[in-house]
Design an enzyme around this catalytic site. Structure first.
Site, mmCIF file in Angstrom:
data_model
loop_
_atom_site.group_PDB
_atom_site.id
_atom_site.type_symbol
_atom_site.label_atom_id
_atom_site.label_comp_id
_atom_site.label_asym_id
_atom_site.label_seq_id
_atom_site.Cartn_x
_atom_site.Cartn_y
_atom_site.Cartn_z
ATOM 1 N N THR A 1 -83.843 -1.685 -30.122
ATOM 2 C CA THR A 1 -84.204 -3.083 -29.908
ATOM 3 C C THR A 1 -82.924 -3.817 -29.555
ATOM 4 O O THR A 1 -81.836 -3.258 -29.658
ATOM 5 C CB THR A 1 -84.774 -3.715 -31.199
ATOM 6 O OG1 THR A 1 -83.764 -3.666 -32.206
ATOM 7 C CG2 THR A 1 -86.016 -2.993 -31.696
ATOM 8 N N ALA B 1 -80.786 -1.547 -34.790
ATOM 9 C CA ALA B 1 -80.892 -2.977 -35.092
ATOM 10 C C ALA B 1 -79.557 -3.620 -34.741
ATOM 11 O O ALA B 1 -78.516 -3.216 -35.277
ATOM 12 C CB ALA B 1 -81.213 -3.170 -36.570
ATOM 13 N N VAL C 1 -76.949 0.781 -36.918
ATOM 14 C CA VAL C 1 -76.414 -0.548 -36.599
ATOM 15 C C VAL C 1 -75.888 -0.567 -35.164
ATOM 16 O O VAL C 1 -75.019 0.228 -34.787
ATOM 17 C CB VAL C 1 -75.291 -0.945 -37.589
ATOM 18 C CG1 VAL C 1 -74.757 -2.325 -37.252
ATOM 19 C CG2 VAL C 1 -75.797 -0.891 -39.029
ATOM 20 N N LYS C 2 -76.473 -1.474 -34.378
ATOM 21 C CA LYS C 2 -76.094 -1.560 -32.954
ATOM 22 C C LYS C 2 -74.990 -2.606 -32.803
ATOM 23 O O LYS C 2 -75.162 -3.764 -33.180
ATOM 24 C CB LYS C 2 -77.341 -1.943 -32.155
ATOM 25 C CG LYS C 2 -77.333 -1.505 -30.720
ATOM 26 C CD LYS C 2 -78.719 -1.713 -30.118
ATOM 27 C CE LYS C 2 -78.739 -1.400 -28.654
ATOM 28 N NZ LYS C 2 -80.015 -1.778 -28.042
ATOM 29 N N VAL C 3 -73.865 -2.161 -32.262
ATOM 30 C CA VAL C 3 -72.649 -2.989 -32.204
ATOM 31 C C VAL C 3 -72.186 -3.102 -30.753
ATOM 32 O O VAL C 3 -72.117 -2.085 -30.053
ATOM 33 C CB VAL C 3 -71.526 -2.328 -33.054
ATOM 34 C CG1 VAL C 3 -70.255 -3.149 -33.019
ATOM 35 C CG2 VAL C 3 -71.984 -2.089 -34.489
#
Ligand code: G3P
Length: 217
Positions: free
Chosen positions: A27, A60, A86-88
Site C-alpha cells: 500500500t 505499511a 515498514v515501507k520507508v
C-alpha cells in the site's frame, strides 16, 4: 516469484487472496487516500484488517521524513501485526532508519527507488525489500525493466539478500518480463495478475470440449 497486490481495496485483496496465489499486499498513502481511509487510527485499523485477510507480508508506509519520526512511526506500525513490513522512502534519513530497523529485526521495504545506486544503498542498509517503480520510469520514456535487470546483476554479484520487489507494475507483460529477469516479487493491480489467465486458444478449446461433451451427454 512472490505475487503481491498493490492496493488498499478490501474487495480486490479478498478476490486475489481467494485465487490462492497471493503472497502479500503493498500500500502507499495515495492508495489509502483512494479508498477514503484517513486519520491515524483508521489507517492503522485498515492495515490490521488487510493482515487478517492475507497470509503474507503487508507493506505499511511511513509519512515522516526525519530519522526520529520514521523510527517512531515504523516501530508503531511493526507492532500492529507480525505481517507488517515498514515501507520507508529512499532518502538519506530513510536509509539510516532502514539500517536501524534491520538491526532491530524489523522488516522494511525501501520505496521510491529509481536507480541502481539507490538499490545498492538500500541493500547495504539491510532492507528486506527494495521497490523499483518500473511503470513510473516507463512513463518518462526510461526503460523500467532495464533497472530491474541491473539491480538483479548487482545484487547477485554480492549475494545481497534484499528482495527485488518490482513495483508500479501496470500490466501483465510487466509481470512476465520481471519473471524472466528474476525479480523476487512483483506488486501490481489485480487486473495485471488476471491477465496471466488469458489466452484465446484456452477459451476456444474449452468451448469446443464443452460443446462436444454436451452433444453426447
Ligand atoms: O508500489 C508502488 C506503486 O504503488 C506505484 O504504482 O502505478 O502509482 O506508479 P503507480
Amino acid at each position: 516469484m512472490k505475487f503481491f497486490i498493490d492496493t488498499a481495496n478490501i474487495d480486490q485483496i479478498k478476490e486475489a487472496q481467494d485465487l490462492g496465489i497471493l503472497d502479500g499486499v503493498t500500500t502507499n498513502p495515495s492508495l489509502m487516500a483512494k479508498e477514503g481511509i484517513t486519520g491515524e487510527e483508521n489507517i492503522k485499523n485498515h492495515y490490521i484488517k488487510i493482515c487478517e485477510i492475507v497470509d503474507g507480508d503487508v507493506s505499511a508506509e511511513v509519512i515522516s521524513t526525519d530519522f526520529e519520526g520514521i523510527v517512531k512511526e515504523g516501530e508503531a506500525l511493526a507492532k500492529l501485526h507480525d505481517q507488517i513490513v515498514v515501507k520507508v522512502p529512499m532518502i538519506k534519513e530513510g536509509i539510516k532508519a532502514i539500517k536501524y530497523f534491520s538491526e532491530k529485526g524489523i522488516r522494511t521495504n525501501c520505496t521510491l527507488v529509481f536507480s541502481v545506486g539507490q538499490a545498492l544503498l538500500a541493500a547495504k542498509a539491510g532492507a528486506t525489500y527494495v521497490s523499483p517503480f518500473i511503470g513510473r520510469l516507463d512513463d518518462i520514456s526510461t526503460d523500467g525493466l532495464n533497472l530491474i535487470e541491473e539491480i538483479r546483476l548487482v545484487y547477485d554479484n554480492y549475494m545481497f539478500e534484499t528482495q527485488i520487489l518490482a513495483a508500479s507494475i501496470r500490466h501483465t507483460m510487466h509481470i512476465i518480463d520481471c519473471a524472466k529477469i528474476g525479480a523476487d516479487v512483483m506488486t501490481g493491480p489485480l487486473s495485471s495478475i488476471e491477465g496471466l489467465l488469458k489466452h484465446p486458444l484456452t477459451d476456444s478449446g474449452l468451448e469446443k470440449f464443452l460443446a462436444d461433451y454436451n452433444k453426447n451427454n
